[in-house]
Scaffold this active site. Structure first.
Site, PDB file in Angstrom:
ATOM      1  N   ARG A  20       0.835  -1.201   0.000  1.00 30.56           N
ATOM      2  CA  ARG A  20       0.000   0.000   0.000  1.00 30.56           C
ATOM      3  C   ARG A  20       0.874   1.258   0.000  1.00 30.56           C
ATOM      4  O   ARG A  20       1.895   1.308   0.696  1.00 30.56           O
ATOM      5  CB  ARG A  20      -0.942  -0.001   1.205  1.00 30.56           C
ATOM      6  CG  ARG A  20      -1.940  -1.132   1.104  1.00 30.56           C
ATOM      7  CD  ARG A  20      -3.083  -1.048   2.087  1.00 30.56           C
ATOM      8  NE  ARG A  20      -3.827  -2.300   2.059  1.00 30.56           N
ATOM      9  CZ  ARG A  20      -4.734  -2.635   1.152  1.00 30.56           C
ATOM     10  NH1 ARG A  20      -5.054  -1.784   0.196  1.00 30.56           N
ATOM     11  NH2 ARG A  20      -5.339  -3.810   1.182  1.00 30.56           N
ATOM     12  N   ILE A  69       2.196   4.801   0.898  1.00 30.75           N
ATOM     13  CA  ILE A  69       2.287   5.451   2.207  1.00 30.75           C
ATOM     14  C   ILE A  69       1.426   6.726   2.258  1.00 30.75           C
ATOM     15  O   ILE A  69       1.007   7.146   3.337  1.00 30.75           O
ATOM     16  CB  ILE A  69       3.769   5.745   2.537  1.00 30.75           C
ATOM     17  CG1 ILE A  69       3.989   5.851   4.034  1.00 30.75           C
ATOM     18  CG2 ILE A  69       4.285   6.956   1.799  1.00 30.75           C
ATOM     19  CD1 ILE A  69       5.452   5.796   4.438  1.00 30.75           C
ATOM     20  N   VAL A  79      10.145   7.981  -7.132  1.00 30.23           N
ATOM     21  CA  VAL A  79      10.967   6.848  -6.693  1.00 30.23           C
ATOM     22  C   VAL A  79      11.462   6.104  -7.944  1.00 30.23           C
ATOM     23  O   VAL A  79      10.656   5.641  -8.756  1.00 30.23           O
ATOM     24  CB  VAL A  79      10.174   5.892  -5.773  1.00 30.23           C
ATOM     25  CG1 VAL A  79      11.045   4.718  -5.353  1.00 30.23           C
ATOM     26  CG2 VAL A  79       9.651   6.638  -4.542  1.00 30.23           C
ATOM     27  N   HIS A  91       7.438   1.214 -10.941  1.00 20.04           N
ATOM     28  CA  HIS A  91       6.283   0.754 -10.178  1.00 20.04           C
ATOM     29  C   HIS A  91       4.994   1.130 -10.901  1.00 20.04           C
ATOM     30  O   HIS A  91       4.946   2.112 -11.631  1.00 20.04           O
ATOM     31  CB  HIS A  91       6.273   1.347  -8.768  1.00 20.04           C
ATOM     32  CG  HIS A  91       6.457   2.831  -8.732  1.00 20.04           C
ATOM     33  ND1 HIS A  91       7.682   3.427  -8.849  1.00 20.04           N
ATOM     34  CD2 HIS A  91       5.562   3.834  -8.601  1.00 20.04           C
ATOM     35  CE1 HIS A  91       7.540   4.746  -8.789  1.00 20.04           C
ATOM     36  NE2 HIS A  91       6.255   5.015  -8.656  1.00 20.04           N
ATOM     37  N   MET A  92       3.977   0.328 -10.651  1.00 20.51           N
ATOM     38  CA  MET A  92       2.640   0.569 -11.194  1.00 20.51           C
ATOM     39  C   MET A  92       1.728   0.942 -10.033  1.00 20.51           C
ATOM     40  O   MET A  92       1.675   0.230  -9.030  1.00 20.51           O
ATOM     41  CB  MET A  92       2.161  -0.722 -11.867  1.00 20.51           C
ATOM     42  CG  MET A  92       0.742  -0.698 -12.380  1.00 20.51           C
ATOM     43  SD  MET A  92       0.269  -2.364 -12.929  1.00 20.51           S
ATOM     44  CE  MET A  92       1.040  -2.419 -14.534  1.00 20.51           C
ATOM     45  N   HIS A  93       1.033   2.089 -10.154  1.00 14.98           N
ATOM     46  CA  HIS A  93       0.042   2.471  -9.157  1.00 14.98           C
ATOM     47  C   HIS A  93      -1.285   1.810  -9.523  1.00 14.98           C
ATOM     48  O   HIS A  93      -1.711   1.884 -10.680  1.00 14.98           O
ATOM     49  CB  HIS A  93      -0.203   3.986  -9.165  1.00 14.98           C
ATOM     50  CG  HIS A  93       0.984   4.830  -8.803  1.00 14.98           C
ATOM     51  ND1 HIS A  93       1.082   5.479  -7.589  1.00 14.98           N
ATOM     52  CD2 HIS A  93       2.108   5.152  -9.485  1.00 14.98           C
ATOM     53  CE1 HIS A  93       2.214   6.173  -7.554  1.00 14.98           C
ATOM     54  NE2 HIS A  93       2.853   5.998  -8.692  1.00 14.98           N
TER      55      HIS A  93
HETATM   56  P1  5GP Z   1       5.891   8.089  -8.277  1.00 19.82           P
HETATM   57  O1  5GP Z   1       5.574   9.548  -8.284  1.00 19.82           O
HETATM   58  O2  5GP Z   1       7.386   7.826  -8.227  1.00 19.82           O
HETATM   59  O3  5GP Z   1       5.209   7.361  -9.407  1.00 19.82           O
HETATM   60  O4  5GP Z   1       5.229   7.519  -6.970  1.00 19.82           O
HETATM   61  C1  5GP Z   1       5.930   7.167  -5.842  1.00 19.82           C
HETATM   62  C2  5GP Z   1       4.914   6.755  -4.794  1.00 19.82           C
HETATM   63  O5  5GP Z   1       5.586   6.096  -3.772  1.00 19.82           O
HETATM   64  C3  5GP Z   1       4.155   7.917  -4.183  1.00 19.82           C
HETATM   65  O6  5GP Z   1       2.757   7.733  -4.372  1.00 19.82           O
HETATM   66  C4  5GP Z   1       4.561   7.859  -2.713  1.00 19.82           C
HETATM   67  O7  5GP Z   1       3.498   8.185  -1.835  1.00 19.82           O
HETATM   68  C5  5GP Z   1       5.004   6.420  -2.541  1.00 19.82           C
HETATM   69  N1  5GP Z   1       6.028   6.222  -1.546  1.00 19.82           N
HETATM   70  C6  5GP Z   1       7.176   6.953  -1.388  1.00 19.82           C
HETATM   71  N2  5GP Z   1       7.913   6.462  -0.375  1.00 19.82           N
HETATM   72  C7  5GP Z   1       7.218   5.398   0.102  1.00 19.82           C
HETATM   73  C8  5GP Z   1       7.493   4.476   1.181  1.00 19.82           C
HETATM   74  O8  5GP Z   1       8.499   4.534   1.868  1.00 19.82           O
HETATM   75  N3  5GP Z   1       6.554   3.509   1.379  1.00 19.82           N
HETATM   76  C9  5GP Z   1       5.436   3.409   0.625  1.00 19.82           C
HETATM   77  N4  5GP Z   1       4.578   2.420   0.926  1.00 19.82           N
HETATM   78  N5  5GP Z   1       5.145   4.256  -0.376  1.00 19.82           N
HETATM   79  C10 5GP Z   1       6.030   5.245  -0.626  1.00 19.82           C
END
Ligand code: 5GP
Length: 116
Positions: free
Chosen positions: A30, A32, A97, A101-103
């Site tokens: 999930r 964060i 990050v 990753h896939m949301h």
């Molecule tokens: P991006 O913008 O890179 O596609 O999304 C990164 C996602 O990772 C964000 O939605 C952020 O809330 C989530 N995220 C960042 N650090 C952590 C963490 O330490 N644990 C979890 N579970 N999610 C994280």
């Protein structure tokens, strides 16, 4: 080799996360800072930094991410109403990050596909 990130640490069990699925290829946990009632991140266990770094040998793992997404959507009870899968890449894509990753977002209408 890709630089290690918080997601690599989560995959290896070195950082805490609410893991909802894990096998030899992918890990799902999930977010964060959830942006919807269901907000799960599905990541390859292998540290691929961005979509730009995907190689032909990653095809099976990336396809598996969709299989896992469909299974989790079913388990979350959002499959029929629908959901959105998002993969961000680099600055303009909004990637924070650098471990691909896939949301999986659902549980409410997710709204406009992109910001104007
Ligand atoms: P991006 O913008 O890179 O596609 O999304 C990164 C996602 O990772 C964000 O939605 C952020 O809330 C989530 N995220 C960042 N650090 C952590 C963490 O330490 N644990 C979890 N579970 N999610 C994280």
């Amino acid at each position: 080799m890709s630089e290690d990130t918080i997601f690599g640490k989560i995959v290896r069990g070195e950082a805490p996360a609410d893991i909802v699925f894990q096998d030899d290829r992918v890990t799902a946990f999930r977010d964060i800072t959830p942006q919807a009632p269901t907000h799960i991140l599905i990541v390859p266990n292998k540290a691929i930094a961005t979509v730009n770094d995907v190689k032909p040998e990653d095809e099976e793992t990336l396809g598996h991410m969709f299989v896992v997404a469909a299974r989790l959507a079913e388990e979350e009870g959002i499959a029929d109403d629908g959901y959105r899968l998002i993969v961000n890449c680099n600055r303009d894509g909004g990637q924070i990050v650098f471990h691909l990753h896939m949301h999986l977002l659902g549980g409410r209408p997710i709204g406009r596909m992109v910001a104007r």
